[in-house]
Each structure stands twice: as structure tokens, then as C-alpha cells.
Scaffold this motif. Structure first.
Motif, PDB file in Angstrom:
ATOM      1  N   ASP A  99      45.872  64.627  26.931  1.00  0.00           N
ATOM      2  CA  ASP A  99      45.290  65.230  28.126  1.00  0.00           C
ATOM      3  C   ASP A  99      43.777  65.275  27.968  1.00  0.00           C
ATOM      4  N   THR A 100      43.077  65.324  29.112  1.00  0.00           N
ATOM      5  CA  THR A 100      41.627  65.433  29.105  1.00  0.00           C
ATOM      6  C   THR A 100      41.203  66.896  29.115  1.00  0.00           C
ATOM      7  N   TYR A 101      39.970  67.115  28.716  1.00  0.00           N
ATOM      8  CA  TYR A 101      39.418  68.464  28.722  1.00  0.00           C
ATOM      9  C   TYR A 101      38.935  68.879  30.111  1.00  0.00           C
ATOM     10  N   ALA A 102      38.737  67.921  31.017  1.00  0.00           N
ATOM     11  CA  ALA A 102      38.182  68.273  32.318  1.00  0.00           C
ATOM     12  C   ALA A 102      38.618  67.256  33.366  1.00  0.00           C
ATOM     13  N   THR A 103      38.528  67.654  34.623  1.00  0.00           N
ATOM     14  CA  THR A 103      38.899  66.798  35.734  1.00  0.00           C
ATOM     15  C   THR A 103      37.888  65.672  35.926  1.00  0.00           C
ATOM     16  N   THR A 104      38.328  64.595  36.564  1.00  0.00           N
ATOM     17  CA  THR A 104      37.406  63.517  36.921  1.00  0.00           C
ATOM     18  C   THR A 104      36.631  63.864  38.179  1.00  0.00           C
ATOM     19  N   ALA A 105      37.057  64.885  38.911  1.00  0.00           N
ATOM     20  CA  ALA A 105      36.442  65.221  40.194  1.00  0.00           C
ATOM     21  C   ALA A 105      35.209  66.097  40.053  1.00  0.00           C
ATOM     22  N   GLY A 106      34.846  66.458  38.843  1.00  0.00           N
ATOM     23  CA  GLY A 106      33.669  67.291  38.631  1.00  0.00           C
ATOM     24  C   GLY A 106      34.017  68.565  37.909  1.00  0.00           C
ATOM     25  N   ALA A 107      33.844  68.559  36.604  1.00  0.00           N
ATOM     26  CA  ALA A 107      34.294  69.684  35.789  1.00  0.00           C
ATOM     27  C   ALA A 107      33.539  70.963  36.111  1.00  0.00           C
ATOM     28  N   GLU A 108      32.240  70.856  36.337  1.00  0.00           N
ATOM     29  CA  GLU A 108      31.459  72.063  36.605  1.00  0.00           C
ATOM     30  C   GLU A 108      31.879  72.710  37.914  1.00  0.00           C
ATOM     31  N   ALA A 109      32.053  71.889  38.945  1.00  0.00           N
ATOM     32  CA  ALA A 109      32.472  72.429  40.244  1.00  0.00           C
ATOM     33  C   ALA A 109      33.877  73.006  40.170  1.00  0.00           C
ATOM     34  N   GLU A 110      34.756  72.385  39.376  1.00  0.00           N
ATOM     35  CA  GLU A 110      36.107  72.917  39.219  1.00  0.00           C
ATOM     36  C   GLU A 110      36.075  74.268  38.511  1.00  0.00           C
ATOM     37  N   SER A 111      35.253  74.386  37.489  1.00  0.00           N
ATOM     38  CA  SER A 111      35.138  75.654  36.776  1.00  0.00           C
ATOM     39  C   SER A 111      34.722  76.774  37.728  1.00  0.00           C
ATOM     40  N   GLU A 112      33.743  76.484  38.561  1.00  0.00           N
ATOM     41  CA  GLU A 112      33.277  77.485  39.525  1.00  0.00           C
ATOM     42  C   GLU A 112      34.365  77.827  40.534  1.00  0.00           C
ATOM     43  N   HIS A 113      35.028  76.806  41.041  1.00  0.00           N
ATOM     44  CA  HIS A 113      36.060  77.025  42.058  1.00  0.00           C
ATOM     45  C   HIS A 113      37.231  77.829  41.511  1.00  0.00           C
ATOM     46  N   VAL A 114      37.730  77.413  40.352  1.00  0.00           N
ATOM     47  CA  VAL A 114      38.955  78.014  39.828  1.00  0.00           C
ATOM     48  C   VAL A 114      38.684  79.372  39.194  1.00  0.00           C
ATOM     49  N   PHE A 115      37.736  79.438  38.277  1.00  0.00           N
ATOM     50  CA  PHE A 115      37.605  80.636  37.448  1.00  0.00           C
ATOM     51  C   PHE A 115      36.604  81.656  38.004  1.00  0.00           C
ATOM     52  N   ILE A 116      35.473  81.189  38.492  1.00  0.00           N
ATOM     53  CA  ILE A 116      34.480  82.126  39.018  1.00  0.00           C
ATOM     54  C   ILE A 116      34.960  82.713  40.346  1.00  0.00           C
ATOM     55  N   HIS A 117      35.251  81.833  41.301  1.00  0.00           N
ATOM     56  CA  HIS A 117      35.666  82.325  42.613  1.00  0.00           C
ATOM     57  C   HIS A 117      37.140  82.720  42.621  1.00  0.00           C
ATOM     58  N   GLY A 118      37.956  82.103  41.779  1.00  0.00           N
ATOM     59  CA  GLY A 118      39.362  82.503  41.688  1.00  0.00           C
ATOM     60  C   GLY A 118      39.542  83.931  41.221  1.00  0.00           C
TER      61      GLY A 118
END
Length: 232
Positions: free
Chosen positions: A23-42
Motif C-alpha cells: 500500500d502507499t502512504y498517500a493518495t495520488t489525488a493530493g496527500a496534503e489536500a486529503e489530510s486537510e479534508h479528512v482529518f482537519i475538517h473531518g
């Protein structure tokens, strides 16, 4: 050479990849934006940071430290000057600092926080380690080892959980009953929240069974859904 070094490398898409977990450590769609979307705003953190005197976050799967960097960015921008952040990261196979530095180059707007982290993260942790980032009023504790052994020993009350281990299908021990029960033991009713990119049934049911009210939210990138919850 430690096992973690042998099983982590950059694949043809320049993603950090673990052959141990396939498995990869991060998405191909933009790891930084995913971190913000999932964990910060989640976890609804920007508004909560404004009101907090102290705030404690526990991350299950510290990895490259990206979620910590995003948290420091939001904490620095949103919290009151006298407020204090406590950040606890669980990691079985910590990465060497040179590898973290290489990954962090993909996030130029996070460089100030990466520099602060790497000033302290100078060697690969072989055991639990603690350090301070004074400019962000933040204390960081990295807990090294099998999370199923380590998380039952946690005694702090947690305000927000980041569930960011490798996917349940690839690393089921990261999503065990032991972990969910330990989360409940350290959570505060009507206050503690959790968020994860995963929408697996086992994760949803595991959280629900220990007292989290869980709902689906729009996922990031190609992921249709993610999970977020509040301890009730």
C-alpha cells in the motif's frame, strides 16, 4: 539495516510505498489536500482550535508526519497564543529523517513546520520519544511499537483521533477491537471526535460498538465516502 528501510521505497508514480503492506502512504489525488479534508475538517478542528486552551490529538499511523504538519499549520493560524497542543503519534515502523525530508519537499507551504519537526526528529526513533515545538506551543510524543500492545497503556484524554493506518484489508491489526476499546477508554462523551479516510464496514461497526456515533461524509478524490464520529 532495519526492516522498515527495506520495505519502503518510491514507486514509479513517485509515491512512498510499503511492500510490507502492499500500500502507499498517500493518495495520488493530493496527500496534503486529503489530510486537510479528512482529518482537519473531518474533526471540525479550525473552530475547535479557536476555543481550546489545551487540545490533545492522537494519530494512529504517524507515517511521514504529514498530518502533524497540517495540524501545526492550522493550530498556528487558529489557536489563541496561550493555548497548548498535545500530539500523540503511534507508529510501528518509524521512517528515517532523510526520507521524511524528501517527502516533505512535496509540500512547500508546509516547509516552516517541516523544518521545526526535523530539527527534533534527527534520528529514527527506536523507542518512545518526546519533544517540544515551542514556536507552536506544541508537545509531541511518538509511541513506537505494535499499537495493539501500546495503545491500551494510553491514559490521556483525547479530543480528536486521526485513524490513518494502512487500509483495513492490508493491515487489519491496525483496526482491531483492542484499538477501538482503547479509544473509547480515552474519549470524552460529547467532545471527542474521530475521522478516517476508510469507510470499511469493520471500521464503522468497530467504532459504533464502543460508543462512537459514526456517519459517512464525502470522501476525498476517488474515495466516495469517509467516516467521522463523535463519542457519545
Amino acid at each position: 539495516m532495519p526492516e522498515a528501510y527495506n520495505t519502503v521505497y518510491f514507486n514509479s508514480n513517485k509515491q512512498l510505498y510499503s511492500s510490507r503492506y502492499n500500500d502507499t502512504y498517500a493518495t495520488t489525488a493530493g496527500a496534503e489536500a486529503e489530510s486537510e479534508h479528512v482529518f482537519i475538517h473531518g474533526n471540525n478542528l479550525p473552530g475547535r482550535f479557536k476555543e481550546a486552551q489545551t487540545f490533545t490529538i492522537a494519530e494512529l499511523g504517524f507515517g511521514t508526519g504529514l498530518n502533524l504538519l497540517k495540524t501545526l499549520q492550522f493550530w498556528s493560524n487558529e489557536s489563541a497564543p496561550e493555548s497548548r497542543l498535545e500530539y500523540i503519534g503511534f507508529e510501528a515502523l518509524p521512517l528515517p529523517p532523510a526520507l521524511l525530508q524528501q517527502v516533505h519537499q512535496n509540500y512547500p507551504d508546509l516547509k516552516p513546520y517541516s523544518d521545526l519537526l526535523l530539527q527534533e526528529y534527527t534520528t529514527t526513533p527506536q523507542s518512545d520519544t518526546e519533544f517540544q515545538i515551542n514556536s507552536c506551543n506544541t508537545s509531541i510524543k511518538l509511541i513506537i511499537g505494535d499499537i495493539n500492545d501500546r495503545i491500551p497503556q494510553l491514559r490521556q484524554q483525547i479530543d480528536a483521533w486521526y485513524l490513518d493506518g494502512f487500509a483495513p484489508a492490508k493491515n487489519p491489526q491496525m483496526w482491531s477491537t483492542i484499538i477501538f476499546n482503547s479509544m473509547a477508554n480515552c474519549s470524552i462523551p460529547q467532545i471527542t471526535t474521530c475521522a478516517t479516510y476508510s469507510c470499511a464496514r469493520a471500521v464503522r461497526e468497530g467504532l459504533s460498538q464502543v460508543g462512537f456515533a459514526v456517519d459517512k461524509a464525502p470522501g476525498f478524490g476517488r474515495k466516495r465516502y469517509m467516516l467521522r464520529g463523535q463519542f457519545t
